[in-house]
Motif scaffolding. Sequence first.
Motif, PDB file in Angstrom:
ATOM      1  N   ILE A 115       0.852  -1.187   0.000  1.00  0.00           N
ATOM      2  CA  ILE A 115       0.000   0.000   0.000  1.00  0.00           C
ATOM      3  C   ILE A 115       0.887   1.236   0.000  1.00  0.00           C
ATOM      4  O   ILE A 115       1.355   1.703   1.032  1.00  0.00           O
ATOM      5  N   THR A 116       1.141   1.704  -1.219  1.00  0.00           N
ATOM      6  CA  THR A 116       1.971   2.880  -1.413  1.00  0.00           C
ATOM      7  C   THR A 116       1.074   4.103  -1.616  1.00  0.00           C
ATOM      8  O   THR A 116      -0.144   3.966  -1.742  1.00  0.00           O
ATOM      9  N   ALA A 117       1.698   5.287  -1.654  1.00  0.00           N
ATOM     10  CA  ALA A 117       0.932   6.542  -1.704  1.00  0.00           C
ATOM     11  C   ALA A 117      -0.056   6.577  -2.879  1.00  0.00           C
ATOM     12  O   ALA A 117      -1.167   7.105  -2.744  1.00  0.00           O
ATOM     13  N   ASP A 118       0.338   5.991  -4.008  1.00  0.00           N
ATOM     14  CA  ASP A 118      -0.536   6.046  -5.186  1.00  0.00           C
ATOM     15  C   ASP A 118      -1.779   5.167  -5.054  1.00  0.00           C
ATOM     16  O   ASP A 118      -2.733   5.307  -5.820  1.00  0.00           O
ATOM     17  N   LYS A 119      -1.783   4.235  -4.070  1.00  0.00           N
ATOM     18  CA  LYS A 119      -2.964   3.386  -3.838  1.00  0.00           C
ATOM     19  C   LYS A 119      -4.019   4.124  -2.998  1.00  0.00           C
ATOM     20  O   LYS A 119      -5.147   3.671  -2.875  1.00  0.00           O
TER      21      LYS A 119
END
Lengths: 201, 201
Positions: A115-119
């Motif tokens: 779960i990275t910032a773009d998710k």
Amino acid sequence: MIKVLEDLVDALSTLPAIGKKSAWRLAVHLMERPKDEVASLADAILRAREELTRCKRCFSYSEKEICPVCESSSRDQRCICVVEKAIDIFAIEKVGRYRGVYHVLGGVLSPLNGITADKLKLKELKDRVILENPGEIIIGFGGSADAETTALYIARIFRDIDIKITRLARGMPAGMELEYVDQLTLSQALNERTEITYGNE
Amino acid sequence: MIKVLEDLVDALSTLPAIGKKSAWRLAVHLMERPKDEVASLADAILRAREELTRCKRCFSYSEKEICPVCESSSRDQRCICVVEKAIDIFAIEKVGRYRGVYHVLGGVLSPLNGITADKLKLKELKDRVILENPGEIIIGFGGSADAETTALYIARIFRDIDIKITRLARGMPAGMELEYVDQLTLSQALNERTEITYGNE
């Protein structure tokens, strides 16, 4: 033994906290209820899933493009409470003290779990803040380490923007999900929210 | 706040052992699942309730007029196990030792609760026994006082008919419903079933 019944048990077993035995009991209960009652349960499930969408502004559940909270003139549209999940909104609304609006992030940063910032709805939050220029962002997360990291990450996003960023008081029990917190604790945490000043913690 | 979601929570709350909080969690879980998965759950509920009927011979759940157990040539059609509820059959089938057929009574006698002989499939049992002339009736009830009374009542119905009537061994824990009994206890109770001789107990 009886296919339609087994299919139903299998389908019910996919629900959270419903084991095979509970699923059997639910299935048998349904078989003993009047047909119209069972039909209206099935219909409620279908309709909710079909008709419920996401508010285009705050990403909470909504039946329309814009949710009732975002549309309401009695809510402070310049105070945005950022929450992890849409269900967290119901917990805060139940306290009945918060008069601002929301922004559902869709989770917290957790790079190990992909779960990275773009998710998350982080870009949408930034765009919204630039567009709407609110007076305050309240970070309404639970007490996990990932939530802490995400709070600081958000503070950093807005380091060059003149906006007050607060978070729920640390009265939140560590490691507990927001939706399980009792109303008193949640109410206190709302009252005692503290400002995050990026860089001098 | 959001009507379709509240309708769903209300509908889910009618299920046994599902409180308001569990209903919310189930509802939110469903909202997060793919539409086709949710649709197939609703469909499984509807189909089971629509297509499931009662076997005309034993009154167990069935998709056809006659259930698979009653139709099976590998089952001993001359040994009838009388149970309170259809779900009890699944408990016995799970043990995997019983090779006879069933008769679902629909409850046990409980005059104080309005459950009199005419509310149960007792006449149907008598007619069936006279028609089919089975070798044995096993009374497969739980250990409640009402169940004991009903067992004796059944023994009395057949006092003038030449048929062996047995009941599950008294290994059944007193007061516990059959569907909650562990498989070992149930298996022992099947093995040690004892004959009821009306009048000289």
